[in-house]
Design a protein around this motif. Sequence first.
Motif, short mmCIF file in Angstrom:
data_model
loop_
_atom_site.label_atom_id
_atom_site.label_comp_id
_atom_site.label_asym_id
_atom_site.label_seq_id
_atom_site.Cartn_x
_atom_site.Cartn_y
_atom_site.Cartn_z
N PRO A 177 39.70 -44.90 -87.91
CA PRO A 177 40.70 -44.50 -86.91
C PRO A 177 40.27 -44.92 -85.51
CG PRO A 177 39.38 -42.61 -87.55
CD PRO A 177 38.96 -43.74 -88.45
N GLU A 178 41.19 -44.81 -84.58
CA GLU A 178 40.92 -45.21 -83.19
C GLU A 178 39.82 -44.36 -82.55
OE1 GLU A 178 43.58 -46.37 -79.24
OE2 GLU A 178 44.32 -44.87 -80.66
N ARG B 138 45.87 -53.89 -84.00
CA ARG B 138 44.86 -53.60 -82.98
C ARG B 138 45.28 -52.36 -82.19
NH1 ARG B 138 41.51 -57.86 -81.73
NH2 ARG B 138 41.45 -57.34 -79.52
N PHE B 139 44.30 -51.72 -81.58
CA PHE B 139 44.57 -50.52 -80.78
C PHE B 139 44.74 -50.95 -79.32
CE2 PHE B 139 41.63 -48.92 -84.21
CZ PHE B 139 42.62 -48.31 -84.96
N VAL C 105 41.81 -51.56 -76.44
CA VAL C 105 41.60 -52.93 -75.94
C VAL C 105 41.61 -52.94 -74.41
CG1 VAL C 105 42.60 -55.24 -75.80
CG2 VAL C 105 42.52 -54.04 -77.99
N ALA C 106 42.53 -52.19 -73.80
CA ALA C 106 42.64 -52.17 -72.34
C ALA C 106 41.36 -51.65 -71.69
CB ALA C 106 43.84 -51.32 -71.93
N VAL C 107 40.82 -50.57 -72.24
CA VAL C 107 39.59 -50.00 -71.67
C VAL C 107 38.39 -50.88 -71.99
CG1 VAL C 107 38.07 -47.99 -71.67
CG2 VAL C 107 40.54 -47.68 -71.79
N LYS D 172 29.59 -51.94 -81.81
CA LYS D 172 30.47 -51.18 -82.69
C LYS D 172 31.92 -51.31 -82.24
CE LYS D 172 31.23 -48.26 -86.06
NZ LYS D 172 30.94 -48.60 -87.46
N LEU D 173 32.14 -51.29 -80.95
CA LEU D 173 33.49 -51.41 -80.41
C LEU D 173 34.09 -52.77 -80.77
CD1 LEU D 173 35.69 -50.12 -78.65
CD2 LEU D 173 34.55 -51.08 -76.66
N ARG D 174 33.32 -53.83 -80.60
CA ARG D 174 33.81 -55.16 -80.95
C ARG D 174 34.12 -55.26 -82.44
NH1 ARG D 174 29.04 -58.20 -77.54
NH2 ARG D 174 30.01 -58.11 -75.47
N GLU D 175 33.24 -54.68 -83.24
CA GLU D 175 33.45 -54.71 -84.70
C GLU D 175 34.75 -54.02 -85.08
OE1 GLU D 175 31.56 -52.43 -88.56
OE2 GLU D 175 30.26 -52.83 -86.85
N LEU D 176 35.02 -52.88 -84.47
CA LEU D 176 36.25 -52.15 -84.78
C LEU D 176 37.49 -52.93 -84.35
CD1 LEU D 176 37.58 -49.44 -85.73
CD2 LEU D 176 37.48 -48.73 -83.34
#
Length: 831
Positions: free
Chosen positions: A384-385, A410-411, A415-417, A399-403
């Motif tokens: 989940p997000e 996509r979330f 992505v914006a943050v 981890k963020l890039r992997e998700l």
Amino acid sequence: MSLSEVRSAQALNRATAHSGTFPGGCVIIGGPGSGKTTALLELTRTIGGPVTMISGTLGNLGLAFPGLSDTTGDSARWVVAERLRSDAAALAIDDAHLLDAGSAAIVHALAVHDHIPTFLTCRTETPDRSAPAAIATIWKDGHLPRLDLADLTVDEATDYLRAALGRAPTASGVSRLLRWAGGSPAAFVEGVALSIERRCWVETGDVAVFRWTPALTPRLHDQACAEFTALPEPVQQVVASLAVATLACKSHCGGGIPLDAVLAVCAVEDLVAAEKCGVLDADRRQVWLRKPYLASWAASGTRQLDAAMWAQRLADGCLLAARRSTDPGADDDTTDRTLMLAGELSRLTPRPDPDVLAAAADAALRQGEHLTTIRLGSACPSPPESVGWAALHLADVAKLRELLAASTPRFPALVAVAGCVEVWAGRGPGELRSLTADPCAAVTRALAADTIVGTWIAALYANAFAVAGDIDTVRAILALADPVGTGPGPTTSDAMLNLYMRGTRVMALRMCGDVARACASADRLIEDTRTAPPRVRAMAALVAAATYAESGQFAQARAGLHEGAEIFVDSVGRQLFTGLIARISAMESGTIDTEFAVSASPVPGGSTVTSFTSMDVTNRAWVMVADNRIDDAVAMLQDAAHDAVAGGAPAVAADCSELATRLCHPDEACVPTALRDLARRHNPLSRFALTVRYADAWQHQDGEALRAVARDFETAGNLPTAADAAAQAAEAFDDAHDGPGAYAARTQARLLSARFDRLRSPAQQRIEDGARLTRREKQIIELVCRGLSNKEIADQLELSVRTVEGHVLRVCAKLGVRSRGEAAHIWSPSA
């Protein structure tokens, strides 16, 4: 005091309730393992004479008194009485309830008719277990006082653990170990020894944190086996089923299991039977196992299929409890922790439920439990997000890039943050500030699109301008994202993100040099987070403690850190927490009582907490100072200042340069050129200007300028730095052979030091070395502080008045004051 002495003293206090001695004897009543024998031994030591000690397990007094077996009745009693009188001895019998009827009658006669001082221990009576009638009537008829052993209190458990560990245990660690022992002193003592032997305590700073429940020792294993086997079969089933949830509920529900979950696996009548057997406690919403070590034993004998079945049913019950929104006693925190428990239980099943795991991960994010969020969310086929937001909190860019690479769809919010985070992580806060000419407009647009995204963007920009020392822009941004500034915060889905908004205000004020206002803001931060989730409270305490340490409030800083010790032991903030504890110790005493790695190590970074970098560098610098590596500390601080300027964080550079000036030799005082440029563009009292003025004054050994700098630091609330600047002024005046100037500066330094907790910085130690008092001088100045005249001191110490006057004059000279009244006002035991 040794551990055995602590244990004996506590057992005696629990028996006598501090009511004194019992020279005529008494009867101590308690259950197995309650400390009856220990209390008896300690009590008999207080009577000041010989004692004949007998164990009731012998059954018959004839085995304890040779030749007694040839006599019976009154003859036996007279034989025993005569022997005791001839030795002037008291009689002490442990486990007197195990004596046979004849021996019990003899003991009764000795205590009641022969007035032999008699001390007995007996187990607590139950309907199916009672002492012989002759023994019971001794206290029931009032012949000897009955002393019921009180339960082991949390304070006693804490004192015992502090003596065993050599440092303070956390309150939650004490309660967990005490609960694991079922309140039994014997089991608790054994559990303490076992937990230390098996390294279940983690030393974090000067605090010990209980992290793992120890496996049962052979003795406790046998005891648990015997107790479990003696339980009715339905109660055994209750213990075995609840054992499945025991570990998870300690982490997320404080040891309690939701009643709805328990009812999913146990019948109500079985729970009532378990409560009557003393196995569990319950209220309207939760159930607690009273003796968790029974669960440890039961879990070892539970088949995996049975455990998986119970875990599934318990998880379903937790979901039911979480959905009961009509319960007036329910609250959001309880619901979140119940959902987290459901997620942990679902992971124990053969087929974990993705919906349950996702809901649990979202709940963990709301509670600030980011590692739990990632663990539960990553177990879903499609994370989940919330996993991404948790990765942001942990500054886990990988981890963020992997998700984001794997998620479909996509979330967009994430992505914006993530774009802003990548800029900060790759090119620094200066580059982030350059992305927009109007940060307030950017934050306003982001908030209008999405509250979470807008709050993250606000936090990032606020920190970027905080490390630049631009407090006005920080305030404007925070006013947009958190206009109220009190209460839970701008978002209900991420408690830690709300803390960032409040914490940034505190850190920005501190980094801009306004320490007094930063402390006031820190006080409000602590108050606002008093009912927040534990990890949020702990992070708030960390932010506040750094500010309190800056102002010299070391005791207040340490108290807040101790409350969060258990949180930080497995957190990304552990380096900062441990370092801050070490820094406070180094500043107060000049020594370090904790292991702390001074090598470069990762600190929370990347997202909204990169401004902690200056805290980390400052912590390591003070540790080096305590290790007598002052030159290394100065070099590290000056390098960090230049790196901070290059990275667009001049306020961090000012932090590092200020401390370097406090520690270095005058010819080493310097600041980065960029700070001088900023100082020229700001008013003389700005943080940048004050840092430059301080370094220049120390480099030129300008005593008057240093005293002026000290006054400005005092106005800003930075008392330790003010005291050090005044101490350096005294050194400058001494080198210039300016006696009046040195006297004034030394007095200023001591008066400043008297306003906060003890400071043992190099500058303070240098002026103290010239004012070290002898034992007699300390004795006299302490009497002066108590208001005694010179004649009264002379009479008390059997000295002449002239001798006392001479000592007082020397004390005044060493302390740099002109009168005994001034000496008493600024006297410190560290002098």
